[in-house]
Write an enzyme that holds these catalytic residues in place. Structure first.
Site, short mmCIF file in Angstrom:
data_model
loop_
_atom_site.label_atom_id
_atom_site.label_comp_id
_atom_site.label_asym_id
_atom_site.label_seq_id
_atom_site.Cartn_x
_atom_site.Cartn_y
_atom_site.Cartn_z
N ASP A 83 -12.32 89.87 9.32
CA ASP A 83 -12.16 91.24 9.78
C ASP A 83 -13.40 91.65 10.57
O ASP A 83 -14.44 90.99 10.51
CB ASP A 83 -11.97 92.17 8.58
CG ASP A 83 -11.21 93.45 8.91
OD1 ASP A 83 -11.08 93.76 10.12
OD2 ASP A 83 -10.77 94.14 7.98
N ASP A 86 -17.43 98.35 11.75
CA ASP A 86 -18.03 99.36 12.62
C ASP A 86 -19.55 99.34 12.52
O ASP A 86 -20.25 99.59 13.50
CB ASP A 86 -17.49 100.74 12.27
CG ASP A 86 -15.98 100.82 12.47
OD1 ASP A 86 -15.53 100.53 13.59
OD2 ASP A 86 -15.26 101.16 11.51
N LYS A 96 -16.45 100.53 7.63
CA LYS A 96 -15.23 100.12 8.30
C LYS A 96 -14.26 101.29 8.28
O LYS A 96 -14.46 102.28 7.60
CB LYS A 96 -14.59 98.91 7.59
CG LYS A 96 -15.38 97.63 7.76
CD LYS A 96 -14.77 96.46 7.00
CE LYS A 96 -13.30 96.26 7.26
NZ LYS A 96 -12.95 96.12 8.68
N GLY A 97 -13.20 101.16 9.04
CA GLY A 97 -12.15 102.17 9.03
C GLY A 97 -12.08 103.04 10.25
O GLY A 97 -11.36 104.03 10.26
N GLU A 105 -7.52 97.38 4.40
CA GLU A 105 -8.60 96.43 4.62
C GLU A 105 -9.35 96.14 3.33
O GLU A 105 -9.70 95.00 3.04
CB GLU A 105 -9.55 96.96 5.69
CG GLU A 105 -8.97 96.92 7.09
CD GLU A 105 -9.84 97.61 8.13
OE1 GLU A 105 -9.66 97.33 9.33
OE2 GLU A 105 -10.70 98.44 7.75
#
Length: 233
Positions: A83, A86, A96-97, A105
């Protein structure tokens, strides 16, 4: 090299960690998309894998390029999750997200023996928080949940805006129907403490702090070279 080329470099390196017969977690976002496309090429050339995608878009892209996909109900244990991120902070702590898939995730990451992050060097930071922290929340009681988040943050010495993510004139909805608050708190020096505090708030479904899940990161440097970062024990 430009940003898109660096994403491809990191994604290509990640393929070296994929072995025949693996059960893969397949992430979301622009860098993960590059990995999916390259994985599709390997599958076309005879590689046998099966994946669990972390978003509707990633699943659709997998199907388009020929990567077999299934669900965690069918395969509840995965070998490797690949994955993007950010932000990548000290000792493989992550934000993340940004694309809204943080809940799926994190579920997929937790179901995997190893989580491998692919990114370019601009995502590596000394302290998390320059990128706004996504917080997935229930649609019910939004104002109450936001107030509780702001009160909690103040108690931890964090300041900044907590804004509802929009999609045009309407609130952004995740694949699972949740809304997202983006918290611009600047510096997050104690991600584990903040993670625990957020989960104590009714209405908070998930957040984008990934602590203790990623084991290593493949970082594409500006000159095209690769740097591997690993979590310290």
């Amino acid at each position: 090299m430009n940003a898109q080329e660096l994403k491809k470099v990191a994604a290509a390196k990640a393929l070296e960690f994929v072995q025949d017969g693996m059960r893969l977690g397949i992430g979301s976002g622009s860098t993960a998309n590059e990995f999916i496309r390259l994985l599709g090429e390997r599958v076309a050339n005879g590689l046998h894998v099966i994946g669990v995608a972390t978003s509707h878009y990633s699943e659709q892209l997998c199907r388009q390029v020929g990567v077999p996909v299934t669900t965690l109900e069918q395969i509840p244990e995965l070998d490797l999750d690949i994955d993007g991120a950010d932000e990548i902070g000290p000792n493989m702590t992550l934000i993340k997200g940004g694309g809204g898939a943080l809940l799926r995730e994190k579920i997929v990451a937790a179901a995997s023996h190893e989580m491998l992050i692919i990114a370019d060097e601009t995502k590596v930071v000394k302290t998390l928080g320059a990128f706004a922290l996504p917080i997935a929340v229930n649609q019910f009681g939004l104002s109450v949940t936001r107030s509780a988040i702001e009160k909690m943050a103040k108690g931890l010495g964090l300041s900044g805006k907590v804004t509802l993510r929009m999609n045009g004139d309407n609130p952004f909805k995740t694949d699972d129907g949740h809304f997202i608050f983006d918290a611009s708190w600047g510096h997050i020096v104690q991600p584990k403490l903040l993670s625990n505090a957020l989960f104590e708030i009714p209405g908070v479904i998930e957040h984008g702090l990934f602590v203790g899940l990623a084991s290593r990161s493949i970082i594409a440097m500006a000159d095209g070279q690769i740097k591997i970062l690993e979590k310290k024990c």
